[in-house]
Design a protein around this motif. Sequence first.
Motif, PDB file in Angstrom:
ATOM      1  N   PHE A 130      46.273  57.741  28.293  1.00 34.67           N
ATOM      2  CA  PHE A 130      45.878  56.533  29.017  1.00 34.67           C
ATOM      3  C   PHE A 130      46.624  56.668  30.623  1.00 34.67           C
ATOM      4  N   THR A 133      45.829  57.641  33.988  1.00 31.11           N
ATOM      5  CA  THR A 133      44.861  58.422  34.726  1.00 31.11           C
ATOM      6  C   THR A 133      45.482  58.912  36.244  1.00 31.11           C
ATOM      7  N   THR A 164      38.944  55.896  36.959  1.00 31.28           N
ATOM      8  CA  THR A 164      38.824  54.662  36.439  1.00 31.28           C
ATOM      9  C   THR A 164      39.764  54.526  35.044  1.00 31.28           C
ATOM     10  N   ASP A 165      40.425  53.386  34.999  1.00 35.35           N
ATOM     11  CA  ASP A 165      41.671  53.005  33.709  1.00 35.35           C
ATOM     12  C   ASP A 165      40.558  52.776  32.793  1.00 35.35           C
ATOM     13  N   LEU A 177      41.682  52.492  29.733  1.00 36.29           N
ATOM     14  CA  LEU A 177      42.189  51.623  28.516  1.00 36.29           C
ATOM     15  C   LEU A 177      42.253  50.156  29.048  1.00 36.29           C
ATOM     16  N   MET A 178      42.387  49.953  30.561  1.00 36.96           N
ATOM     17  CA  MET A 178      42.387  48.787  31.044  1.00 36.96           C
ATOM     18  C   MET A 178      40.826  48.091  30.843  1.00 36.96           C
ATOM     19  N   VAL A 179      39.732  48.832  31.091  1.00 36.44           N
ATOM     20  CA  VAL A 179      38.396  48.297  30.955  1.00 36.44           C
ATOM     21  C   VAL A 179      38.275  47.867  29.275  1.00 36.44           C
ATOM     22  N   GLY A 213      40.714  46.857  27.364  1.00 43.81           N
ATOM     23  CA  GLY A 213      41.490  45.647  26.858  1.00 43.81           C
ATOM     24  C   GLY A 213      40.589  44.641  27.659  1.00 43.81           C
ATOM     25  N   VAL A 214      40.113  44.557  28.756  1.00 45.52           N
ATOM     26  CA  VAL A 214      39.519  43.541  29.392  1.00 45.52           C
ATOM     27  C   VAL A 214      38.364  43.079  28.607  1.00 45.52           C
ATOM     28  N   THR A 269      37.737  43.628  25.471  1.00 44.85           N
ATOM     29  CA  THR A 269      38.377  42.984  24.163  1.00 44.85           C
ATOM     30  C   THR A 269      38.947  41.704  24.279  1.00 44.85           C
TER      31      THR A 269
END
Length: 136
Positions: free
Chosen positions: A16, A18, A23-24, A26-28, A30-31, A33
């Motif tokens: 996770f 980067t 592009t992150d 894991l954050m994408v 998470g958002v 979800t």
Amino acid sequence: MSPAMHPLATEHLPFFITAPGDTDVLMVVGVVTLVGSVLLAGVLFLTIHSLPERMAHEGQKLQFEIVAVLCLLALFTHIQLFWVVALLLAFIDLPDFMTPLNRIARSSEKLAGLPSPAEPDPSTDAPAGKTEHGHA
């Protein structure tokens, strides 16, 4: 030319982490979800909240209107007792008091010799077998 690693950085970084400018993922995830779960929770809440109204829809009109008002009060005031009362009222079949009372009133009018609203007054010139709207 790739940037040089910091001397204190480990060689095996977790998935996770980067690189700068990438592009992150894991954050994408998470958002997406978070937004999906909030929408799903809202739909579930409103579906459960409208349960008493859907149950009372097949009953009497007065019962349905009372249950609908109680559900709206519960929704806007956050007093869940209104929702519980609406749910209990939706489960209960209200007895029909008006039919027996109307029959008692018609019988009392007949005993008193008064013309009932369903029968035409014999002193009027309306033809026999017709109601006041002219239909048989």
